[in-house]
Motif scaffolding. Structure first.
Motif, PDB file in Angstrom:
ATOM      1  N   GLY A  41       0.775  -1.228   0.000  1.00  0.00           N
ATOM      2  CA  GLY A  41       0.000   0.000   0.000  1.00  0.00           C
ATOM      3  C   GLY A  41       0.808   1.279   0.000  1.00  0.00           C
ATOM      4  N   LYS A  42       2.123   1.156  -0.194  1.00  0.00           N
ATOM      5  CA  LYS A  42       2.966   2.354  -0.165  1.00  0.00           C
ATOM      6  C   LYS A  42       3.658   2.571  -1.494  1.00  0.00           C
ATOM      7  CE  LYS A  42       3.738   2.275   4.806  1.00  0.00           C
ATOM      8  NZ  LYS A  42       4.728   2.346   5.910  1.00  0.00           N
ATOM      9  N   ARG A  43       4.316   3.697  -1.605  1.00  0.00           N
ATOM     10  CA  ARG A  43       4.986   4.035  -2.852  1.00  0.00           C
ATOM     11  C   ARG A  43       6.263   3.231  -3.021  1.00  0.00           C
ATOM     12  NH1 ARG A  43       6.074  10.129  -1.978  1.00  0.00           N
ATOM     13  NH2 ARG A  43       4.685   9.856  -0.225  1.00  0.00           N
ATOM     14  N   PRO A  44       6.650   2.966  -4.249  1.00  0.00           N
ATOM     15  CA  PRO A  44       7.968   2.355  -4.485  1.00  0.00           C
ATOM     16  C   PRO A  44       9.070   3.308  -4.042  1.00  0.00           C
ATOM     17  CG  PRO A  44       6.558   2.170  -6.418  1.00  0.00           C
ATOM     18  CD  PRO A  44       5.892   3.120  -5.497  1.00  0.00           C
TER      19      PRO A  44
ATOM     20  N   TYR B  36       1.165   5.567 -13.513  1.00  0.00           N
ATOM     21  CA  TYR B  36       1.158   4.111 -13.532  1.00  0.00           C
ATOM     22  C   TYR B  36      -0.138   3.602 -12.908  1.00  0.00           C
ATOM     23  CZ  TYR B  36       6.244   4.442 -14.225  1.00  0.00           C
ATOM     24  OH  TYR B  36       7.505   4.719 -14.702  1.00  0.00           O
ATOM     25  N   GLN B  38      -1.432   0.032 -10.942  1.00  0.00           N
ATOM     26  CA  GLN B  38      -0.903  -1.178 -10.342  1.00  0.00           C
ATOM     27  C   GLN B  38      -2.034  -2.021  -9.789  1.00  0.00           C
ATOM     28  OE1 GLN B  38       1.725  -0.693  -6.904  1.00  0.00           O
ATOM     29  NE2 GLN B  38       2.964  -2.422  -7.595  1.00  0.00           N
ATOM     30  N   PHE B  91      -4.973   0.870  -8.098  1.00  0.00           N
ATOM     31  CA  PHE B  91      -4.022   1.736  -7.409  1.00  0.00           C
ATOM     32  C   PHE B  91      -3.282   2.520  -8.482  1.00  0.00           C
ATOM     33  CE2 PHE B  91      -2.066   3.044  -3.645  1.00  0.00           C
ATOM     34  CZ  PHE B  91      -0.693   2.944  -3.681  1.00  0.00           C
ATOM     35  N   ILE B  93      -0.396   5.338  -9.404  1.00  0.00           N
ATOM     36  CA  ILE B  93       0.806   5.962  -8.841  1.00  0.00           C
ATOM     37  C   ILE B  93       1.419   6.887  -9.877  1.00  0.00           C
ATOM     38  CG2 ILE B  93       3.084   5.582  -7.815  1.00  0.00           C
ATOM     39  CD1 ILE B  93       2.326   2.842  -7.060  1.00  0.00           C
ATOM     40  N   ALA B 109       2.793   8.654  -3.388  1.00  0.00           N
ATOM     41  CA  ALA B 109       2.358   7.601  -2.471  1.00  0.00           C
ATOM     42  C   ALA B 109       1.231   6.754  -3.039  1.00  0.00           C
ATOM     43  CB  ALA B 109       1.933   8.208  -1.143  1.00  0.00           C
ATOM     44  N   ARG B 112      -5.608   5.049  -4.165  1.00  0.00           N
ATOM     45  CA  ARG B 112      -6.447   3.860  -4.312  1.00  0.00           C
ATOM     46  C   ARG B 112      -7.838   4.317  -4.735  1.00  0.00           C
ATOM     47  NH1 ARG B 112      -5.454  -0.886  -3.569  1.00  0.00           N
ATOM     48  NH2 ARG B 112      -3.594  -0.461  -2.320  1.00  0.00           N
TER      49      ARG B 112
END
Lengths: 110, 116
Positions: A41-44, B36, B38, B91, B93, B109, B112
């Motif tokens: 649930g977090k950023r890369p 992106y 995911q 999700f 990003i 971050a 969602r």
């Protein structure tokens, strides 16, 4: 275009052991290879990277090796700890084009 | 280090509505931003590359009329999911590439999106 393959998809190791994740790429022109760690649930987060003019780079317990001839690069984590558990992504890049591997879910067993 | 802020972190919407997601580089100018998508336990799928002041470049299979991208300034890019449907739940990003430093991306971050 570039094709990046990553293995294994899942990896479990005992705490203190080493973990190795491997990636191959297809485009010999790719010149930048970052590794990202993504917790649920977090950023890369960028953890280490290597450019094509270098064969190996190390940062404490993490190291990356690059074999340009064979077009593969690997992430090495030594003395693994439970907090290393996450999904790791490799990527190959040329300019501002990034191609990500499919990810490796690493579990470090206490 | 470079900071990329993404909002909202979680959004729930009804089917048919539009949702806007913002991606900001807080302490640097981002000449290029990426969006992106995911799916659970899967890799990052590049949707589009966004350059400041020009139209976004969409990846094959991504509907540009469905996913509207605006990169109006060097610190802000927005993704609008238009007429969202449950299959758009995912999700999302963003990442920003720092001007002058080729290759290095800094990720937001994530957002969602849940479409009911």
């Amino acid at each position: 275009g570039e094709n990046v393959e990553q293995h294994p998809s899942t990896l479990s190791v005992q705490e203190g052991d080493s973990a190795v994740i491997k990636c191959t790429y297809s485009d010999s022109a790719s010149n930048y290879f970052p590794w990202y760690k993504q917790e649920l649930g977090k950023r890369p987060q960028l953890i280490i990277d290597i450019r094509s003019n270098v064969g190996e780079k190390k940062d404490q317990r993490i190291a990356v090796t690059l074999n340009k001839t064979a077009k593969h690069f690997s992430l090495h984590i030594t003395e693994t700890q439970p907090e290393d558990s996450a999904v790791y992504f490799c990527a190959a890049s040329l300019g501002n084009q990034f191609y990500f591997g499919t990810g490796t879910s690493l579990t470090v067993i206490p | 280090g470079a900071v990329v802020s993404q909002h909202p972190s979680w959004v729930i919407c009804k089917s048919g509505t539009s949702v806007k997601i913002e991606c900001r580089s807080l302490d640097f100018q981002a000449t290029t931003m990426f969006w992106y998508r995911q799916f659970p336990k899967q890799s990052l799928m590049l949707m589009a590359t966004s350059n400041e002041g020009s139209k976004a470049t969409y990846e094959q299979g991504v509907e540009k009329d469905k996913f509207l991208i605006n990169h109006a300034s060097l610190t802000l890019s927005t993704l609008t999911v238009t007429s969202a449907h449950p299959e758009d739940s995912s999700f999302y990003i963003c990442s920003a590439q720092r001007g002058g430093l080729v290759n290095i991306q800094y990720f937001g971050a994530g957002t969602r999106l849940s479409v009911l």
